[in-house]
Design a protein around this motif. Structure first.
Motif, mmCIF file in Angstrom:
data_model
loop_
_atom_site.group_PDB
_atom_site.id
_atom_site.type_symbol
_atom_site.label_atom_id
_atom_site.label_comp_id
_atom_site.label_asym_id
_atom_site.label_seq_id
_atom_site.Cartn_x
_atom_site.Cartn_y
_atom_site.Cartn_z
ATOM 1 N N THR A 160 37.843 39.945 40.872
ATOM 2 C CA THR A 160 38.415 41.035 40.094
ATOM 3 C C THR A 160 37.441 42.194 40.005
ATOM 4 O O THR A 160 37.820 43.363 40.134
ATOM 5 C CB THR A 160 38.791 40.550 38.678
ATOM 6 O OG1 THR A 160 39.758 39.501 38.775
ATOM 7 C CG2 THR A 160 39.369 41.686 37.845
ATOM 8 N N THR A 183 46.105 42.452 39.596
ATOM 9 C CA THR A 183 46.742 42.830 38.333
ATOM 10 C C THR A 183 45.720 42.937 37.207
ATOM 11 O O THR A 183 45.834 43.818 36.351
ATOM 12 C CB THR A 183 47.847 41.830 37.976
ATOM 13 O OG1 THR A 183 47.320 40.488 37.973
ATOM 14 C CG2 THR A 183 48.986 41.889 38.998
ATOM 15 N N ASP A 184 44.713 42.071 37.213
ATOM 16 C CA ASP A 184 43.667 42.163 36.193
ATOM 17 C C ASP A 184 42.822 43.422 36.381
ATOM 18 O O ASP A 184 42.436 44.082 35.407
ATOM 19 C CB ASP A 184 42.764 40.928 36.224
ATOM 20 C CG ASP A 184 43.437 39.679 35.691
ATOM 21 O OD1 ASP A 184 44.532 39.793 35.112
ATOM 22 O OD2 ASP A 184 42.862 38.578 35.855
ATOM 23 N N ALA A 235 44.866 46.355 35.227
ATOM 24 C CA ALA A 235 44.909 46.378 33.762
ATOM 25 C C ALA A 235 43.614 46.928 33.192
ATOM 26 O O ALA A 235 43.613 47.671 32.203
ATOM 27 C CB ALA A 235 45.183 44.974 33.226
ATOM 28 N N LYS A 242 54.215 50.524 40.302
ATOM 29 C CA LYS A 242 54.682 49.878 41.525
ATOM 30 C C LYS A 242 55.517 50.859 42.348
ATOM 31 O O LYS A 242 56.387 51.559 41.832
ATOM 32 C CB LYS A 242 55.490 48.632 41.195
ATOM 33 C CG LYS A 242 54.621 47.483 40.688
ATOM 34 C CD LYS A 242 55.421 46.206 40.525
ATOM 35 C CE LYS A 242 54.526 45.044 40.107
ATOM 36 N NZ LYS A 242 55.295 43.785 39.948
ATOM 37 N N GLN A 283 46.702 36.889 43.306
ATOM 38 C CA GLN A 283 47.068 38.269 43.035
ATOM 39 C C GLN A 283 46.674 38.727 41.637
ATOM 40 O O GLN A 283 46.678 39.938 41.358
ATOM 41 C CB GLN A 283 48.570 38.469 43.266
ATOM 42 C CG GLN A 283 48.970 38.281 44.720
ATOM 43 C CD GLN A 283 50.403 38.681 45.013
ATOM 44 O OE1 GLN A 283 51.094 39.242 44.166
ATOM 45 N NE2 GLN A 283 50.849 38.394 46.235
ATOM 46 N N ASN A 284 46.297 37.790 40.792
ATOM 47 C CA ASN A 284 45.796 38.160 39.470
ATOM 48 C C ASN A 284 44.531 39.002 39.565
ATOM 49 O O ASN A 284 44.209 39.757 38.638
ATOM 50 C CB ASN A 284 45.522 36.917 38.629
ATOM 51 C CG ASN A 284 44.486 36.004 39.241
ATOM 52 O OD1 ASN A 284 44.719 35.420 40.312
ATOM 53 N ND2 ASN A 284 43.336 35.869 38.595
#
Length: 282
Positions: free
Chosen positions: A177, A124-125, A128, A140, A120-121
């Motif tokens: 990503t 999130t990356d 970001a 969220k 899941q990074n």
């Protein structure tokens, strides 16, 4: 509005369609080194699958898309809804089409991440990176009715713009990503850079080398009936741009620069032109 190096395509839809401009400057808040060493390929909703080519309408204009596993796949990784597509025969265009699709109000995207999605990074990356390089904010979801869910998919794909209700960004295990940044671009309303109306000034499209069924991925907007004006120059560094060998059927290039030279696909992060375009759009 201040002058920016980007290309705006007024595609007769409520949302802005932006094909972003050229810049070779380094991107900010770049994803990990893995992104820079990956063998990046053009995104596909269903890798190694082709579907029946169908004619329809999108934003009141004729298009060709593939129907694969019940999904209406446009330009390889864009998923159109039934409300966005009206069949060319036998149906009336839905009244809601072109009204719920569009930009995210106040430049806020509400989202959830499916618990079953591995790594899941990647999400999130990517989020970001967008937040560090654009005015778009990601929050969220709690009870909001319009939101994006990141989930497991057969490939890398997304709806185009905000469609209303719950929509998806689908990520297979091989989607990085950088691919996720690209798919978020679609969810924000961006199409692919090589479909600019003025692209023939900058590139050659070698149709004889394109995989059967994917010719539509290289069709410029004007050829599909879209009106608009391109500003700036084609952005070879855009994260929304295909590479020279994307969708090649024979290992030969499908896109070259006008001098015949090839170029790499870029899935590291937003280019300066990408940032300018999103800033103008939102």
């Amino acid at each position: 509005m201040r002058k920016t190096q980007f290309s705006v395509l007024a595609a007769a839809a409520v949302f802005g369609t932006i094909s972003l401009a050229s810049c070779n400057k380094e991107t900010e808040s770049q994803p990990s080194q893995l992104e820079q060493t990956q063998d990046a390929k053009a995104e596909l909703a269903y890798p190694n699958q082709t579907g029946q080519a169908k004619q329809g309408e999108f934003s009141g204009q004729p298009i060709t898309y593939q129907e694969i596993n019940g999904d209406k796949v446009y330009e390889g990784d864009i998923l159109l809804t039934t409300e966005q597509v009206a069949a060319s025969e036998g149906q009336n265009r839905p009244g809601s089409a072109g009204r719920t699709s569009g930009r995210w109000p106040s430049a806020i995207v509400y989202y959830t991440i499916d618990a079953a999605l591995p790594s899941q990074n990647r999400v999130t990356d990517a989020i970001a990176h967008w937040q560090a390089n654009s005015p778009v904010r990601f929050i969220k979801r709690t009870t909001q009715s319009n939101y994006v869910t990141f989930r497991v998919g057969s490939g890398c794909s997304s709806n185009i713009g905000m469609i209303g209700g719950r929509q998806y960004i689908n990520l297979a295990s091989g989607c990085t990503t950088g691919n996720t940044i690209h798919e978020i671009g679609h969810a924000l309303g961006l199409f692919h850079e090589q479909t600019r109306n003025d692209r023939d000034t900058y590139v050659n499209i070698l149709t004889q080398n394109i995989q059967a069924g994917y010719e539509g991925n290289f069709t410029k907007y004007s050829a599909q009936g879209y009106g608009g004006t391109d500003y700036g120059v084609l952005d070879f560094g855009s994260i929304m741009m295909y590479g020279s060998f994307s969708f090649s059927s024979n290992g030969q290039p499908t896109i070259t620069k006008k001098d015949g030279s090839t170029f790499n696909i870029q899935r590291t992060g937003l280019s300066a032109g990408d940032k300018s375009g999103i800033d103008a759009m939102y």
